[in-house]
Design a protein around this motif. Structure first.
Motif, short mmCIF file in Angstrom:
data_model
loop_
_atom_site.label_atom_id
_atom_site.label_comp_id
_atom_site.label_asym_id
_atom_site.label_seq_id
_atom_site.Cartn_x
_atom_site.Cartn_y
_atom_site.Cartn_z
N PRO A 152 71.91 51.00 38.16
CA PRO A 152 71.23 52.00 37.32
C PRO A 152 70.82 53.22 38.14
O PRO A 152 70.90 53.18 39.37
N PRO A 153 70.37 54.28 37.46
CA PRO A 153 69.91 55.47 38.19
C PRO A 153 68.74 55.13 39.11
O PRO A 153 68.11 54.08 38.97
N SER A 154 68.45 56.03 40.02
CA SER A 154 67.37 55.81 40.99
C SER A 154 66.06 55.50 40.27
O SER A 154 65.71 56.15 39.29
N HIS A 155 65.36 54.50 40.80
CA HIS A 155 64.10 54.08 40.20
C HIS A 155 63.19 53.54 41.30
O HIS A 155 63.64 53.21 42.40
N CYS A 156 61.92 53.46 41.00
CA CYS A 156 60.97 52.90 41.96
C CYS A 156 61.22 51.40 42.08
O CYS A 156 61.22 50.70 41.07
N PRO A 157 61.41 50.89 43.28
CA PRO A 157 61.67 49.46 43.44
C PRO A 157 60.47 48.59 43.09
O PRO A 157 60.61 47.39 42.87
N GLN A 158 59.29 49.19 43.05
CA GLN A 158 58.08 48.42 42.75
C GLN A 158 57.79 48.33 41.26
O GLN A 158 57.62 47.24 40.71
N CYS A 159 57.76 49.49 40.57
CA CYS A 159 57.40 49.49 39.14
C CYS A 159 58.61 49.64 38.23
O CYS A 159 58.51 49.46 37.01
N GLY A 160 59.77 50.00 38.82
CA GLY A 160 60.99 50.10 38.03
C GLY A 160 61.12 51.38 37.21
O GLY A 160 62.09 51.53 36.47
N GLY B 299 54.09 60.29 50.35
CA GLY B 299 54.74 59.02 50.67
C GLY B 299 54.43 57.92 49.68
O GLY B 299 54.45 56.74 50.04
N LYS B 300 54.15 58.29 48.42
CA LYS B 300 53.84 57.30 47.39
C LYS B 300 54.65 57.56 46.13
O LYS B 300 55.09 58.68 45.88
N CYS C 264 53.35 54.55 40.16
CA CYS C 264 52.53 53.36 40.44
C CYS C 264 51.75 53.47 41.74
O CYS C 264 51.00 52.57 42.09
N LYS C 265 51.98 54.56 42.48
CA LYS C 265 51.27 54.84 43.73
C LYS C 265 51.63 53.87 44.85
O LYS C 265 50.92 53.82 45.87
N ALA C 266 52.71 53.11 44.67
CA ALA C 266 53.16 52.23 45.76
C ALA C 266 53.68 53.09 46.91
O ALA C 266 54.22 54.18 46.70
#
Length: 247
Positions: free
Chosen positions: A31-39, A58-59, A63-65
């Motif tokens: 899938p397209p680029s997404h946050c690995p933590q919150c998706g 750097g977050k 989700c601020k991860a």
């Protein structure tokens, strides 16, 4: 020059996707680029190389991860190496071949550091690019390419057989085979020599600084990559200097 640097940053952003997904067996296209933590899917404003990471502290925006600084490092490294490659070889069709060469070595280095593997997909991709480029541009005689491939393959293959694969795997052997095609006989021998010099030196440094312990695995692929880049940029001068020193 600026355009080449920005192009390198963009390719570096793509390499981050390759580095993260390829070892996991995931598609690099979807899938397209997404946050690995919150998706959460990332928007274009979240994907500006280096700047997005800096502006977001750097977050993840959502989700601020924490987003590892290495993402920006890979982008910057690719940008600077693309620029240096352009300054070394100028604007030509061969520049594209060299940029592909550099990009694959960057991806391979970070994958090997993370997983101690060199994916076959990267070696096959380099092989295909070599065949197509050499048929179109004829940048190296086929005989020299074959001898270079054998010079890269045989010593490492014998080393793997003798050591049972301790400290080196077949991924390294396959990589040296493909790099030998690009570099030819003498530049491949130089790359082999430098890779052991780099590996030995930095291995001692890692052990001395206790970053690695004696029983820890230290991947060899990054030293092959560093040696190949050294040879790409300075190989002819190094060989000439060495021969002049002997004579």
């Amino acid at each position: 020059m600026f355009v080449v640097f920005v192009f390198g940053l963009l390719i570096g952003s793509f390499l981050n996707v390759v580095i993260y997904r390829l070892p996991e067996g995931q598609s690099i296209a979807s899938p397209p680029s997404h946050c690995p933590q919150c998706g959460t899917p990332l928007k274009p404003v979240d994907l500006v190389p280096v700047l997005s990471w800096l502006m977001l502290g750097g977050k993840c925006r959502y989700c601020k991860a924490k987003v590892p600084a290495r993402y920006a490092l890979v982008e910057l490294l690719t940008g600077f190496l693309f620029l240096f490659t352009y300054l070394q070889f100028g604007l030509s069709w061969m520049l594209l071949v060299h940029l592909v060469f550099v990009a694959v070595l960057i991806a391979m280095t970070f994958i090997d550091l993370d997983h101690q593997i060199i994916p076959d997909e990267l070696n096959v991709f380099l092989l295909v690019i070599f065949v197509v480029a050499n048929l179109a541009l004829g940048f190296i005689p086929w005989k020299d390419a074959v001898f270079g491939a054998l010079a890269g393959f045989i010593p490492l293959f014998l080393l793997v057989l003798l050591t049972g694969g301790a400290g080196m795997g077949m991924g390294d052997v396959k990589l040296m085979f493909v790099l030998g095609l690009y570099l030819g006989l003498w530049h491949t021998l130089l790359t082999l020599f430098l890779s052991f010099i780099y590996g030995g030196f930095f291995g001692v440094v890692l052990l001395a600084t206790k970053i690695k312990k004696r029983k820890d695995a230290i991947p060899f692929g990054p030293w092959i990559a560093l040696a190949a880049l050294t040879t790409l940029y300075f190989g002819s001068n190094l060989i000439s200097w060495y021969l002049g020193f002997l004579l």
